[in-house]
Design a protein around this motif. Sequence first.
Motif, PDB file in Angstrom:
ATOM      1  N   ALA A   1      17.897 -12.793  65.943  1.00  0.00           N
ATOM      2  CA  ALA A   1      17.025 -13.736  66.655  1.00  0.00           C
ATOM      3  C   ALA A   1      15.761 -14.020  65.851  1.00  0.00           C
ATOM      4  O   ALA A   1      15.325 -13.202  65.057  1.00  0.00           O
ATOM      5  CB  ALA A   1      16.651 -13.148  68.011  1.00  0.00           C
ATOM      6  N   GLU A   2      15.176 -15.204  66.068  1.00  0.00           N
ATOM      7  CA  GLU A   2      13.936 -15.631  65.397  1.00  0.00           C
ATOM      8  C   GLU A   2      12.832 -14.586  65.518  1.00  0.00           C
ATOM      9  O   GLU A   2      12.080 -14.334  64.578  1.00  0.00           O
ATOM     10  CB  GLU A   2      13.398 -16.924  66.037  1.00  0.00           C
ATOM     11  N   ALA A   3      12.692 -14.014  66.717  1.00  0.00           N
ATOM     12  CA  ALA A   3      11.594 -13.071  66.945  1.00  0.00           C
ATOM     13  C   ALA A   3      11.736 -11.849  66.041  1.00  0.00           C
ATOM     14  O   ALA A   3      10.742 -11.266  65.605  1.00  0.00           O
ATOM     15  CB  ALA A   3      11.547 -12.651  68.413  1.00  0.00           C
ATOM     16  N   GLU A   4      12.977 -11.473  65.747  1.00  0.00           N
ATOM     17  CA  GLU A   4      13.221 -10.333  64.869  1.00  0.00           C
ATOM     18  C   GLU A   4      12.780 -10.666  63.439  1.00  0.00           C
ATOM     19  O   GLU A   4      12.194  -9.843  62.753  1.00  0.00           O
ATOM     20  CB  GLU A   4      14.716  -9.998  64.855  1.00  0.00           C
ATOM     21  N   LEU A   5      13.082 -11.887  63.011  1.00  0.00           N
ATOM     22  CA  LEU A   5      12.663 -12.328  61.682  1.00  0.00           C
ATOM     23  C   LEU A   5      11.152 -12.270  61.563  1.00  0.00           C
ATOM     24  O   LEU A   5      10.601 -11.805  60.567  1.00  0.00           O
ATOM     25  CB  LEU A   5      13.072 -13.786  61.435  1.00  0.00           C
ATOM     26  N   ALA A   6      10.491 -12.777  62.601  1.00  0.00           N
ATOM     27  CA  ALA A   6       9.032 -12.824  62.593  1.00  0.00           C
ATOM     28  C   ALA A   6       8.466 -11.415  62.490  1.00  0.00           C
ATOM     29  O   ALA A   6       7.509 -11.173  61.746  1.00  0.00           O
ATOM     30  CB  ALA A   6       8.526 -13.515  63.858  1.00  0.00           C
ATOM     31  N   ALA A   7       9.078 -10.472  63.196  1.00  0.00           N
ATOM     32  CA  ALA A   7       8.604  -9.087  63.170  1.00  0.00           C
ATOM     33  C   ALA A   7       8.708  -8.501  61.768  1.00  0.00           C
ATOM     34  O   ALA A   7       7.778  -7.871  61.270  1.00  0.00           O
ATOM     35  CB  ALA A   7       9.416  -8.248  64.162  1.00  0.00           C
ATOM     36  N   VAL A   8       9.843  -8.728  61.113  1.00  0.00           N
ATOM     37  CA  VAL A   8      10.037  -8.161  59.782  1.00  0.00           C
ATOM     38  C   VAL A   8       9.121  -8.850  58.769  1.00  0.00           C
ATOM     39  O   VAL A   8       8.540  -8.200  57.894  1.00  0.00           O
ATOM     40  CB  VAL A   8      11.523  -8.256  59.349  1.00  0.00           C
ATOM     41  N   GLY A   9       8.961 -10.171  58.913  1.00  0.00           N
ATOM     42  CA  GLY A   9       8.056 -10.904  58.023  1.00  0.00           C
ATOM     43  C   GLY A   9       6.630 -10.377  58.132  1.00  0.00           C
ATOM     44  O   GLY A   9       5.947 -10.187  57.116  1.00  0.00           O
ATOM     45  N   LEU A  10       6.205 -10.110  59.347  1.00  0.00           N
ATOM     46  CA  LEU A  10       4.849  -9.584  59.566  1.00  0.00           C
ATOM     47  C   LEU A  10       4.699  -8.190  58.953  1.00  0.00           C
ATOM     48  O   LEU A  10       3.721  -7.908  58.242  1.00  0.00           O
ATOM     49  CB  LEU A  10       4.539  -9.530  61.071  1.00  0.00           C
ATOM     50  N   ALA A  11       5.678  -7.326  59.193  1.00  0.00           N
ATOM     51  CA  ALA A  11       5.606  -5.961  58.655  1.00  0.00           C
ATOM     52  C   ALA A  11       5.509  -5.991  57.132  1.00  0.00           C
ATOM     53  O   ALA A  11       4.708  -5.272  56.526  1.00  0.00           O
ATOM     54  CB  ALA A  11       6.832  -5.159  59.102  1.00  0.00           C
ATOM     55  N   MET A  12       6.304  -6.860  56.495  1.00  0.00           N
ATOM     56  CA  MET A  12       6.295  -6.942  55.035  1.00  0.00           C
ATOM     57  C   MET A  12       4.942  -7.453  54.543  1.00  0.00           C
ATOM     58  O   MET A  12       4.395  -6.952  53.555  1.00  0.00           O
ATOM     59  CB  MET A  12       7.419  -7.878  54.586  1.00  0.00           C
ATOM     60  N   ASP A  13       4.399  -8.432  55.219  1.00  0.00           N
ATOM     61  CA  ASP A  13       3.093  -8.991  54.878  1.00  0.00           C
ATOM     62  C   ASP A  13       2.025  -7.901  54.938  1.00  0.00           C
ATOM     63  O   ASP A  13       1.224  -7.718  54.006  1.00  0.00           O
ATOM     64  CB  ASP A  13       2.796 -10.124  55.876  1.00  0.00           C
ATOM     65  N   GLU A  14       2.029  -7.133  56.021  1.00  0.00           N
ATOM     66  CA  GLU A  14       1.032  -6.070  56.194  1.00  0.00           C
ATOM     67  C   GLU A  14       1.199  -4.992  55.119  1.00  0.00           C
ATOM     68  O   GLU A  14       0.220  -4.463  54.585  1.00  0.00           O
ATOM     69  CB  GLU A  14       1.160  -5.436  57.585  1.00  0.00           C
ATOM     70  N   ALA A  15       2.450  -4.682  54.807  1.00  0.00           N
ATOM     71  CA  ALA A  15       2.725  -3.640  53.814  1.00  0.00           C
ATOM     72  C   ALA A  15       2.186  -4.053  52.443  1.00  0.00           C
ATOM     73  O   ALA A  15       1.513  -3.271  51.764  1.00  0.00           O
ATOM     74  CB  ALA A  15       4.230  -3.377  53.739  1.00  0.00           C
ATOM     75  N   ILE A  16       2.480  -5.289  52.040  1.00  0.00           N
ATOM     76  CA  ILE A  16       2.037  -5.743  50.721  1.00  0.00           C
ATOM     77  C   ILE A  16       0.522  -5.924  50.698  1.00  0.00           C
ATOM     78  O   ILE A  16      -0.144  -5.565  49.729  1.00  0.00           O
ATOM     79  CB  ILE A  16       2.768  -7.040  50.324  1.00  0.00           C
ATOM     80  N   ALA A  17      -0.031  -6.464  51.775  1.00  0.00           N
ATOM     81  CA  ALA A  17      -1.489  -6.629  51.838  1.00  0.00           C
ATOM     82  C   ALA A  17      -2.176  -5.275  51.659  1.00  0.00           C
ATOM     83  O   ALA A  17      -3.179  -5.169  50.950  1.00  0.00           O
ATOM     84  CB  ALA A  17      -1.891  -7.270  53.166  1.00  0.00           C
ATOM     85  N   ASN A  18      -1.631  -4.220  52.269  1.00  0.00           N
ATOM     86  CA  ASN A  18      -2.232  -2.892  52.124  1.00  0.00           C
ATOM     87  C   ASN A  18      -2.115  -2.351  50.700  1.00  0.00           C
ATOM     88  O   ASN A  18      -3.031  -1.724  50.195  1.00  0.00           O
ATOM     89  CB  ASN A  18      -1.598  -1.908  53.119  1.00  0.00           C
ATOM     90  N   ILE A  19      -0.964  -2.615  50.068  1.00  0.00           N
ATOM     91  CA  ILE A  19      -0.817  -2.172  48.671  1.00  0.00           C
ATOM     92  C   ILE A  19      -1.850  -2.895  47.800  1.00  0.00           C
ATOM     93  O   ILE A  19      -2.518  -2.290  46.963  1.00  0.00           O
ATOM     94  CB  ILE A  19       0.617  -2.431  48.156  1.00  0.00           C
ATOM     95  N   ILE A  20      -2.005  -4.194  48.026  1.00  0.00           N
ATOM     96  CA  ILE A  20      -2.977  -4.964  47.249  1.00  0.00           C
ATOM     97  C   ILE A  20      -4.400  -4.430  47.480  1.00  0.00           C
ATOM     98  O   ILE A  20      -5.141  -4.162  46.531  1.00  0.00           O
ATOM     99  CB  ILE A  20      -2.912  -6.468  47.625  1.00  0.00           C
TER     100      ILE A  20
END
Lengths: 117, 117, 150, 150
Positions: free
Chosen positions: C35-54
Amino acid sequence: MSADHTFAVHVESTDVAAIVRPVGDVDLSSSPMLRTSLEQAIAQSKPRTIVDLTSVGYMDSSGVATLVEGLQRTRRADSAFLLCGMSDRVLSIFQISRLDAIFTIADTLDAALGTDT
Amino acid sequence: MSADHTFAVHVESTDVAAIVRPVGDVDLSSSPMLRTSLEQAIAQSKPRTIVDLTSVGYMDSSGVATLVEGLQRTRRADSAFLLCGMSDRVLSIFQISRLDAIFTIADTLDAALGTDT
Amino acid sequence: MDDACALRITLLSRPALLSCVRRTVEAWCSLTGCAEAELAAVGLAMDEAIANIIRHGYDNSPDGSIEIEFHRDGPTVQFTLTDNARQVPLESICSRPLDEVRPGGLGVYLMKETMDEAVWSHRPEGGMQLILRKTMATSPEVTMREHDVR
Amino acid sequence: MDDACALRITLLSRPALLSCVRRTVEAWCSLTGCAEAELAAVGLAMDEAIANIIRHGYDNSPDGSIEIEFHRDGPTVQFTLTDNARQVPLESICSRPLDEVRPGGLGVYLMKETMDEAVWSHRPEGGMQLILRKTMATSPEVTMREHDVR
Ligand SMILES: Nc1ncnc2c1ncn2[C@@H]1O[C@H](COP(=O)(O)OP(=O)(O)O)[C@@H](O)[C@H]1O
Ligand SMILES: Nc1ncnc2c1ncn2[C@@H]1O[C@H](COP(=O)(O)OP(=O)(O)O)[C@@H](O)[C@H]1O
């Protein structure tokens, strides 16, 4: 027509409100621009500062942090801070982080302009 | 609600036409499914075979090849082959490859059903 | 988890690339038919993960390297993020309490909330590793492509 | 061309990954602030390039490796695709004449038509290399991000 991943922020003001309209995704690369525009809007010392999120399809925690900062600044300045035009996706990050109760969230810009606070 | 990158093809028929409706992007991974459905539709030997591309946002040359194959099969079977509902993006690949003149392209499904050929 | 890594992205620690990585992750996850909502959740998690590494790993330096391996086993997606950034005590990777409202301090919470698992570790060769994993709700259509994704 | 490669994707030769790579390429190119039609052109060229490597280079075997390096210099984007597939005579990489209508034989033509440059070569270490390059029409906004993309 420019591509949809570029980001811009428009600031507009009326007698009673300064309106900030980010256009595009708000993430670590664009939230500094949103912060600058928000500071400018708040500096106008209008009774209300409104962030219209109608054209924001995505927001991450750096965007949320920027808005929390805006909320705190306006509180110190004793003016109202409102959010409006949130998509479900943007709203959900506020819900997950339980900030939907901290912010005043209006459906539309008209509602935000007309809301008593 | 399922995600928008999965692919499906629906085949439907009326007295005069077999209608093939792909839903999703047509590329190397999905064009084999389109080919299979197109063969089924053509096997119905209706006066017209129509491919309704309304729900196709993207097509690459493997999709175009599949449609050229359909066109050639229907020609041998002496039936009409029509395309309709093309987005600008899908139309542009036909234009670049100068196939817009080879295919009969109708705007809408209604037009394709009503067109004399 | 499937051994063959079907996709790997290597990027420099630049915030402008976040939108691009998010879209890649969402497009790739959509192959599960979720479902779309699942995609959005994973996209957000990845964004937060990379932002923290940066921000925290590379202190906003734009020339750090980040690698993301995409794995899939049926409806389960797993991302392994590795960097060459500084190794911090793992217990320091935690968000602020939710009721203490202040700017920031939400990223780790969002990752844990939106994924089934978010686990940090120190890489023996230096740098950090983060594994993000989630089992997506799938729709029946997906079996059609099962053989050539993963 | 900028030396630092800000983004690199490594994928296995699986058709299901095409949509994902297309979206990545389009999202990345959009950082130049170019028009939608330009994005579409580059996405199509990349799709055709990878589809040809899968079909002609790896004979549809799903375990071939393909690497794409993304480079950018201002409005010019350049992609270097490398594989470990068989080396074919470079003059055999050409499309059918446009007026000879038959299924197939359009991919190479589409790449050349949509990009400024599409150049194949043999890699000394084995496998092929394809360089796709295009200068995009940019809008003024893009300069805002110039410093952290590339
Ligand atoms: N990749 C990382 N490298 C080092 N420290 C990290 C990393 N990710 C998170 N942290 C630590 O965890 C804390 C909480 O992160 P987060 O919840 O994202 O909030 P914030 O980043 O706003 O502080 C950070 O302040 C930092 O100390
Ligand atoms: N990556 C590649 N490796 C080997 N041969 C290739 C490659 N790309 C293209 N070719 C050759 O170029 C020809 C034309 O390719 P194309 O225009 O895409 O049409 P088609 O793939 O439908 O034949 C192919 O038939 C093939 O012989």
